[in-house]
Scaffold this motif. Sequence first.
Motif, PDB file in Angstrom:
ATOM      1  N   PHE A  47      10.623   3.229 -40.878  1.00  0.00           N
ATOM      2  CA  PHE A  47      11.805   3.231 -41.437  1.00  0.00           C
ATOM      3  C   PHE A  47      12.021   2.360 -42.472  1.00  0.00           C
ATOM      4  O   PHE A  47      12.624   2.489 -43.650  1.00  0.00           O
ATOM      5  N   GLU A  48      11.285   1.013 -42.409  1.00  0.00           N
ATOM      6  CA  GLU A  48      11.223  -0.020 -43.385  1.00  0.00           C
ATOM      7  C   GLU A  48      10.610   0.424 -44.782  1.00  0.00           C
ATOM      8  O   GLU A  48      11.128   0.376 -45.861  1.00  0.00           O
ATOM      9  N   GLU A  49       9.501   1.404 -44.477  1.00  0.00           N
ATOM     10  CA  GLU A  49       8.865   1.911 -45.797  1.00  0.00           C
ATOM     11  C   GLU A  49       9.540   2.988 -46.493  1.00  0.00           C
ATOM     12  O   GLU A  49       9.713   2.886 -47.755  1.00  0.00           O
ATOM     13  N   ILE A  50      10.511   3.732 -45.673  1.00  0.00           N
ATOM     14  CA  ILE A  50      11.405   4.687 -46.457  1.00  0.00           C
ATOM     15  C   ILE A  50      12.328   3.799 -47.075  1.00  0.00           C
ATOM     16  O   ILE A  50      12.641   4.189 -48.202  1.00  0.00           O
ATOM     17  N   ALA A  51      12.899   2.753 -46.692  1.00  0.00           N
ATOM     18  CA  ALA A  51      13.989   2.104 -47.355  1.00  0.00           C
ATOM     19  C   ALA A  51      13.475   1.488 -48.595  1.00  0.00           C
ATOM     20  O   ALA A  51      14.037   1.565 -49.695  1.00  0.00           O
ATOM     21  N   ALA A  55      12.527   3.331 -56.232  1.00  0.00           N
ATOM     22  CA  ALA A  55      12.900   4.430 -57.134  1.00  0.00           C
ATOM     23  C   ALA A  55      14.347   3.940 -57.760  1.00  0.00           C
ATOM     24  O   ALA A  55      14.575   4.085 -58.965  1.00  0.00           O
ATOM     25  N   ALA A  56      15.391   3.659 -56.877  1.00  0.00           N
ATOM     26  CA  ALA A  56      16.769   3.342 -57.525  1.00  0.00           C
ATOM     27  C   ALA A  56      16.696   2.287 -58.536  1.00  0.00           C
ATOM     28  O   ALA A  56      17.339   2.391 -59.603  1.00  0.00           O
ATOM     29  N   LEU A  57      16.347   1.323 -58.319  1.00  0.00           N
ATOM     30  CA  LEU A  57      15.958   0.004 -59.048  1.00  0.00           C
ATOM     31  C   LEU A  57      15.334   0.320 -60.441  1.00  0.00           C
ATOM     32  O   LEU A  57      15.753  -0.172 -61.456  1.00  0.00           O
ATOM     33  N   ALA A  58      14.249   0.919 -60.383  1.00  0.00           N
ATOM     34  CA  ALA A  58      13.468   1.390 -61.444  1.00  0.00           C
ATOM     35  C   ALA A  58      14.170   2.177 -62.508  1.00  0.00           C
ATOM     36  O   ALA A  58      14.131   2.115 -63.730  1.00  0.00           O
ATOM     37  N   VAL A 105      23.244  -1.475 -62.729  1.00  0.00           N
ATOM     38  CA  VAL A 105      24.424  -0.728 -61.776  1.00  0.00           C
ATOM     39  C   VAL A 105      23.580   0.266 -61.054  1.00  0.00           C
ATOM     40  O   VAL A 105      22.836   1.261 -61.514  1.00  0.00           O
ATOM     41  N   VAL A 106      24.105   0.544 -59.790  1.00  0.00           N
ATOM     42  CA  VAL A 106      23.382   1.556 -58.946  1.00  0.00           C
ATOM     43  C   VAL A 106      24.418   2.125 -58.058  1.00  0.00           C
ATOM     44  O   VAL A 106      25.103   1.136 -57.519  1.00  0.00           O
ATOM     45  N   ASP A 107      24.449   3.291 -57.839  1.00  0.00           N
ATOM     46  CA  ASP A 107      25.603   3.810 -56.838  1.00  0.00           C
ATOM     47  C   ASP A 107      24.740   3.792 -55.397  1.00  0.00           C
ATOM     48  O   ASP A 107      23.536   4.606 -55.324  1.00  0.00           O
ATOM     49  N   ALA A 161      21.914   6.666 -54.435  1.00  0.00           N
ATOM     50  CA  ALA A 161      20.637   6.277 -54.451  1.00  0.00           C
ATOM     51  C   ALA A 161      19.734   5.857 -53.156  1.00  0.00           C
ATOM     52  O   ALA A 161      18.507   6.072 -53.147  1.00  0.00           O
ATOM     53  N   PHE A 162      20.702   5.653 -52.123  1.00  0.00           N
ATOM     54  CA  PHE A 162      19.985   5.265 -51.054  1.00  0.00           C
ATOM     55  C   PHE A 162      20.785   5.695 -49.781  1.00  0.00           C
ATOM     56  O   PHE A 162      20.267   6.430 -48.720  1.00  0.00           O
TER      57      PHE A 162
END
Length: 449
Positions: free
Chosen positions: A121-125, A131-134, A158-160, A164-165
Amino acid sequence: MSRPEPLPLYGKEYKTDPYPLYRKLREEGPVHHVNFPSGVNAWLVTGYEAAHGALNDDRLGKNHDLGNKAWRDRAAIMPEPQHSQLQVHLLHQDPPKHTVMRKLVTEAFTPRNVERKRARFEEIATELLDAALAASDTSGGSAGSDTSAAGAEGGSGVVDVVAAFAAHYPFRVLAEVIGLPEDIAAGFDRDWGKVVQPVGPSDPLRPVYEGRLRGLQNYITGVVEHKRAHPGDDLLTKLVRACEAGEITKEEQDSIVFQLLVAGQEPVTNQITTALVALLRHPAQLRRLQEAVAGEMSAADQAFLSRAVEELLRYDSAFELTTWRFFAEDSDLYGTTVPAGDSVIVSLCAANRDPERFPDADTLDLDRSPNPHMAFGHGIHFCPGAALARVELQIAVRELLNRLPQIRLAVPDEELVWVGAVLARGLNELPVAYGPSDAAPRGGCPVQH
């Protein structure tokens, strides 16, 4: 004696902040006549002790066959697919059928089985946030390259959080737990989850609603067919085999899969948003938690994170109201006569803010202990996925706070739009800024409360 005029339990003001209304209702008494957007009138239970009692009241059944004509006349526009083949899941069953069906799913969600998968689960997060931060980094830094406590070192943007997550993480975790292959999981349309939101038969969006329902039903058919052809040591295969053995019907099999796919992930998505908003509105508590989850966590830090998640669940629960319950005959409920077949709803959020049970109930206290909140319900219908949800939230909170330094809302608080779903609390969009505040785009603003 005539019934009191039902109180509307909907509207932007109510969905944005229902707690002032719940406070008023608790002070007036434990049972209230209310009206939902579908036109269904119901009896709302508020207060911790009253909620605890109602959730353990053997007289109250969940099977929709108990509903009376007045309730049935509105059933087509209630916030669940009442007239599909997906309505006979656990939330709509009473013993002994409920006992049989629940036994099929609980093993996959035991704390022991969930903990065994925590590393995955940590790997998925991490994958999702990389990807989101990149994609969101506006500073020219390498936002997604560092998975340490610094996370987005040198980056800002800025990220939603939802897009994104939060909209993806719970479903990918769920897929791992129930045995949904990656290629099939990738074909799930989150929009199908909106079949639990009310759309009346005369509503212009009714065809869209029905299209979502058909799409979801077809998807579930495909999942079942795949598991029948490619069985494994997983929950989905277990359900298919139980159906083949005659332990459950096809409708019950499909309904349980529906419940897993929708109820198994959407509340966690919403809870991530309510938790993050609560922390952003309480900067001192946010800083304490950020310090605790940074870097290598000690046993004390882990314990604090666990307490914090329990308090975030209590403070603003994503599952705001329970689903319907019914008396088989006219019955007394805390001094109120409830007619047979009228729907009874328990407000979990109102129970969780009851000052009779929680000192300073409207205060976010991350050290609160004990914390016997009802975010997962109570009694025989207590959420079977509670252990999984707790681990998901612990991971999500830690990763978001680590990877989004100096996190703050990217829009004014009052511009946040809360979902209109009857039973749920959460946000469909949660834009946050991270990194140095002077690098945030115009309009980004930290919350001051």
